[in-house]
Design an enzyme around this catalytic site. Structure first.
Site, PDB file in Angstrom:
ATOM      1  N   HIS B 116      42.242  38.517  43.806  1.00  0.00           N
ATOM      2  CA  HIS B 116      40.875  38.974  44.037  1.00  0.00           C
ATOM      3  C   HIS B 116      40.839  40.414  44.553  1.00  0.00           C
ATOM      4  CE1 HIS B 116      36.592  38.236  44.879  1.00  0.00           C
ATOM      5  NE2 HIS B 116      36.759  38.786  46.075  1.00  0.00           N
ATOM      6  N   HIS B 167      36.186  41.198  42.216  1.00  0.00           N
ATOM      7  CA  HIS B 167      37.364  40.672  41.502  1.00  0.00           C
ATOM      8  C   HIS B 167      37.594  41.535  40.257  1.00  0.00           C
ATOM      9  CE1 HIS B 167      40.081  37.124  40.773  1.00  0.00           C
ATOM     10  NE2 HIS B 167      40.250  37.889  39.699  1.00  0.00           N
ATOM     11  N   GLN B 171      34.697  43.590  30.549  1.00  0.00           N
ATOM     12  CA  GLN B 171      33.945  42.787  29.597  1.00  0.00           C
ATOM     13  C   GLN B 171      34.272  43.227  28.172  1.00  0.00           C
ATOM     14  OE1 GLN B 171      29.790  41.902  30.338  1.00  0.00           O
ATOM     15  NE2 GLN B 171      29.833  43.002  32.275  1.00  0.00           N
TER      16      GLN B 171
HETATM   17  O1  LIG Z   1      27.112  41.843  32.392  1.00  0.00           O
HETATM   18  P1  LIG Z   1      26.771  41.972  33.855  1.00  0.00           P
HETATM   19  O2  LIG Z   1      27.977  42.377  34.681  1.00  0.00           O
HETATM   20  O3  LIG Z   1      26.060  40.785  34.409  1.00  0.00           O
HETATM   21  O4  LIG Z   1      25.722  43.195  33.939  1.00  0.00           O
HETATM   22  C1  LIG Z   1      26.056  44.553  34.075  1.00  0.00           C
HETATM   23  O5  LIG Z   1      26.668  45.095  32.895  1.00  0.00           O
HETATM   24  C2  LIG Z   1      25.881  45.023  31.695  1.00  0.00           C
HETATM   25  C3  LIG Z   1      26.647  45.713  30.582  1.00  0.00           C
HETATM   26  O6  LIG Z   1      26.936  47.070  30.855  1.00  0.00           O
HETATM   27  C4  LIG Z   1      24.496  45.672  31.917  1.00  0.00           C
HETATM   28  O7  LIG Z   1      23.688  45.399  30.789  1.00  0.00           O
HETATM   29  C5  LIG Z   1      23.812  45.135  33.175  1.00  0.00           C
HETATM   30  O8  LIG Z   1      22.619  45.874  33.416  1.00  0.00           O
HETATM   31  C6  LIG Z   1      24.746  45.272  34.369  1.00  0.00           C
HETATM   32  O9  LIG Z   1      24.142  44.757  35.541  1.00  0.00           O
END
Ligand SMILES: O=P(O)(O)O[C@H]1O[C@H](CO)[C@@H](O)[C@H](O)[C@H]1O
Ligand SMILES: O=P(O)(O)O[C@H]1O[C@H](CO)[C@@H](O)[C@H](O)[C@H]1O
Lengths: 350, 350
Positions: B116, B167, B171
């Site tokens: 973490h 953590h 994405q």
């Molecule tokens: O996907 P998460 O971490 O919930 O959200 C974050 O990243 C996304 C992708 O850049 C954005 O659209 C969101 O506004 C942000 O809060």
């Protein structure tokens, strides 16, 4: 396989002004929020703050005293992003990958009121008319300077928008080049006008008035709406009904109508989360390069960051910076929510 | 009239990847800051946090338990911005101003480590190599899906970038369309390649290596530099020396070199303000549409928001939203400051 439901299915929408797309994810609206909360300060402000460099008669960073002004007050930004100096510059010092050009310009600050504690939604219509007069004067005067080809009038409101002082004020940056976003907009407006003989926003507004779903406020001369391609949760645009390119083209009635819609829209914004609603706003209008620009159509953008409360904003980050803008709630829903807001400022209710 | 001094005079620089300009105001660097300060949290984190939905064996929002993973761990985003459903969509429901298209896609979360409390600069090179392997696998697998034409790998780091969980994780959003920024980049890469037969970044990197001033780190296979047209104060790009389009094209040596430069760059970032440096980063690489894309050149962008301390960020607001991006400090100066930073993480020093 299902049929496309624009209110529920992820989709992309096209922005014909910037020639860009936005990703819309309506189903994602219910996401729980565990991230950063913005600071809310709701302490009432004094009418005059002796530590504020914008209040009448106070001293600015450069040692100069503000006058005892009554309406709006304009001065040259003490930390201007551009300078007026004429720079000698030889095209041949430019290499393919290192293209740089000197830029001349003037940055000004426009105080909206001598009162430290009043924002647009709390001002009288006639005081807002006074601000509009100031904008007209500045646009005309700055635009008349030979090397100034574009005048950007804008406001950053709220600490979340990097605004360091709650005293109501905006800025004007006037410069020799068309900034990137304006140039893109101009290209779109021009190619539409050349093709159809109407301005793009004239035809767009007609289509929106017919649909009704995205209209927030309509009066005799202006409409405030959430554009079909809005990227910010509560983004709006004020568009003039008549096709003209410049704030100096306003009739007297249009000036009053514009002041009125500015007040009404910002009241609805403040009422949404019972807070002094932060945003960046600004007017897009014809360049001051001496050409006619029949393709231009006066409009004002409002880009507010808040998403679901006074303390939770939308983050335009990773995917948005590398891919494209993304929103959850549909523009139609945002428009309905804004439309529903009372026309009386929440502070007046209590 | 004076001669142009790019280190002192306001100017605009051209970004050949996006075909956009940035306004640079070097003289404005000394502006005092009275605006919002970001919250700094420097409490040490536990190695495992029982309330963290990304830690091994913990339960996520949807009730599913994470496995007891050891390296990196990938799962489908519980609040994905896109859905995989195939949507029936008829072109003829589209009107001029209301152009919308359904978008299919897959969003995944990539945990970088079971720990973490570890971020990239604090991990071992071999652990970063493991993340790179995961990115390669995801790019290949997602890219192989018939309707997926682009795979965006990115990381939002720090609460100021909207990241809700410390953590270490990134994405992946994989989708059927090319997102706006990627399409613009591709158009630029393509027209350069068609004209010169080299990739744009191959020739740009050659020119930068000759100039030296904007280079932050160079190793056998990659260079980290502050691009000539950077908009964020400490924006950087990692560019591969060899011209190839995909993370799956890495040789074994290149994978090690990439892990190494990732560690070194993020160490320098952390050392700059002795803080866990926030940023959004992401890889731009060839679409997965089945075409060859010889014009593509692998690179990774880092967009960090901080300006002058761990708590003062650059606000991209009014003028930037309506006009164009603006920066104060020159990219050359930022590169020099980053270059100077120690290669040993500040936490290791003490
Ligand atoms: O996907 P998460 O971490 O919930 O959200 C974050 O990243 C996304 C992708 O850049 C954005 O659209 C969101 O506004 C942000 O809060
Ligand atoms: O001019 P100010 O209020 O000092 O500064 C603010 O607005 C400017 C124009 O949008 C931005 O460039 C700055 O980042 C922001 O902090």
């Amino acid at each position: 396989m299902r049929n496309f439901n624009i209110n529920e299915d992820p989709h992309r929408r096209y922005n014909p002004l910037l020639n860009e797309w936005v990703l819309v994810s309506p189903h994602r609206e219910k996401r729980p929020w565990q991230g950063q909360n913005e600071l809310i300060t709701s302490e009432p402000l004094p009418k005059h703050d002796s530590t504020c460099y914008l209040c009448p008669e106070n001293v600015r960073a450069n040692g100069i005293n503000n006058p005892k002004y009554e309406g709006s007050f304009v001065f040259d930004n003490d930390f201007a992003a551009m300078k007026q100096d004429e720079i000698i510059y030889e095209e041949d010092i430019v290499y393919t990958f290192f293209l740089a050009k000197p830029e001349r310009g003037i940055s000004r600050v426009v105080c909206f009121s001598p009162r430290h504690d009043l924002t647009l939604p709390e001002m009288e219509i006639k005081d807002i008319e006074n601000i509009i007069k100031t904008w007209q004067k500045e646009y005309a005067e700055l635009g008349a300077i030979k090397y100034i080809n574009y005048v950007q009038i804008f406001e950053n409101k709220g600490s979340v928008m990097g605004c360091s002082n709650p005293h109501p004020h905006g800025q004007i940056w006037a410069q020799s080049s068309l900034p990137t976003q304006v140039e893109k907009t101009q290209n779109s407006l021009k190619s539409y006008f050349d093709k159809y003989g109407n301005t793009l926003l004239q035809d767009y507004l007609k289509a929106e008035l017919k649909k009704e779903t995205r209209i927030v406020i309509e009066n005799d001369h202006f409409v405030a709406l959430v554009p079909f391609w809005a990227i910010w949760p509560y983004e709006t645009m004020i568009i003039s009904k008549r096709a003209f390119g410049r704030i100096t083209d306003f009739t007297e009635e249009e000036a009053v109508s514009f002041a009125t819609i500015l007040k009404q829209l910002t009241i609805k914004y403040d009422n949404l989360f019972s807070t002094s609603f932060p945003y960046s706003s600004g007017i897009h209008q014809a360049p001051t390069d001496g050409n006619e620009h029949l393709e231009w159509h006066f409009h004002m953008h409002f880009y507010p960051p808040l998403l679901r409360s006074a303390s939770v904003k939308k983050f335009m980050v990773g995917y948005e910076m590398l891919g494209e803008s993304q929103r959850d709630m549909t523009p139609e829903k945002s428009a309905a929510i804004l439309r529903e807001q009372s026309n009386v400022h929440y502070k007046m209710e209590s």
